[in-house]
Design a protein around this motif. Structure first.
Motif: not given
Length: 265
Positions: A202, A20, A23, A26, A9, A204-205, A11, A216-218, A16
């Protein structure tokens, strides 16, 4: 809740910067306790290292991604070697590196890829491999120059292609692709390969999950990938997540986290 490891990822990216902490919180709430954050260019490496110091749940890799080939040069390999030589405690791989048929300057791509494979082998670090329309050209280079372990990021090939890398001791990164029913070739491949060769990611993003297109992917959405993979492998999510956690820790020479590992500090 079983621990999950997002093995790929980005991130650290600026997208982010405003949220951040949220995220990461979560992600932690759904069980994501580790994040592998790959480097993509020499100018980005210091940022990755700085953030990895701030968040104890992060691990990071450094590499020269072919998407940013216009920013790369051979002199940066010396910078990479210098950082690898410091054996930073959270530096666990060389990556994201690879070949991309849609990017320019294929000769420089190839030279940088080979030299980074050699560095990874020398420092006994796994590699994180990017590929686009290059699995067939990537495999012989990995076999000749690469280290004994690594991961094929965002694997999207056939069973036969998958097993070429699995037979080399490499793992396959399973992400949003399998959440789309149309990805039959990839879904069939990851259903048949040894379970010990799979890890979750993932990207991400990027690499959106089905149902979240355009967003946006997380890392928290890795749970959706887990559910689909559990269905495909006909396993419970608990049993599967336990194996995938062990696979991920093995890949990056990691150890189980402390109970508060997802906190910043």
């Amino acid at each position: 809740m079983n621990a999950l490891y997002d093995t790929h990822c980005h991130i650290d990216f600026q997208v982010f910067d405003e949220d951040r902490e949220r995220v990461l919180k979560s992600a932690a709430e759904v069980g994501v306790e580790r994040f592998m954050v790959p480097g993509v260019s020499a100018e980005q490496w210091p940022r990755v290292q700085q953030l990895a110091e701030q968040f104890s749940s992060w691990r990071f890799a450094l590499g020269l991604h072919p998407w940013f080939i216009e920013k790369h040069n051979l002199n940066q390999l010396k910078e990479l070697e210098k950082v690898l030589d410091t054996t930073h405690k959270r530096l666990r791989a060389v990556g994201e590196i690879g070949l991309d048929a849609t990017c320019d300057n294929s000769e420089l791509q190839r030279e940088l890829f080979i030299e980074q494979l050699k560095l990874a082998r020398h420092y006994r670090l796994p590699i994180i491999i990017h590929h686009r329309k290059t699995l067939e050209t990537t495999h012989p280079l990995v076999k000749q120059y690469g280290p004994e372990s690594g991961v094929i990021h965002a694997f999207s090939g056939s069973y036969e292609q998958a097993m070429k890398f699995v037979d080399c001791g490499y793992k396959l990164g399973v992400g949003g692709v399998i959440t789309y029913a149309r990805a039959q070739k990839t879904r069939q491949a990851i259903t048949k390969v040894p379970l010990s060769s799979l890890v979750l990611e993932t990207d991400s993003p990027d690499m959106p999950i089905c149902g979240y297109q355009g967003q946006r992917n997380e890392p928290a959405r890795i749970v959706e990938v887990l559910k689909v993979l559990a269905d495909l492998r006909e396993m419970s999510t608990d049993a599967l997540s336990d194996v995938l956690w062990k696979n991920s820790c093995e890949l990056f020479n990691d150890v189980p986290p402390a109970s508060n590992d997802h906190e910043s500090g």
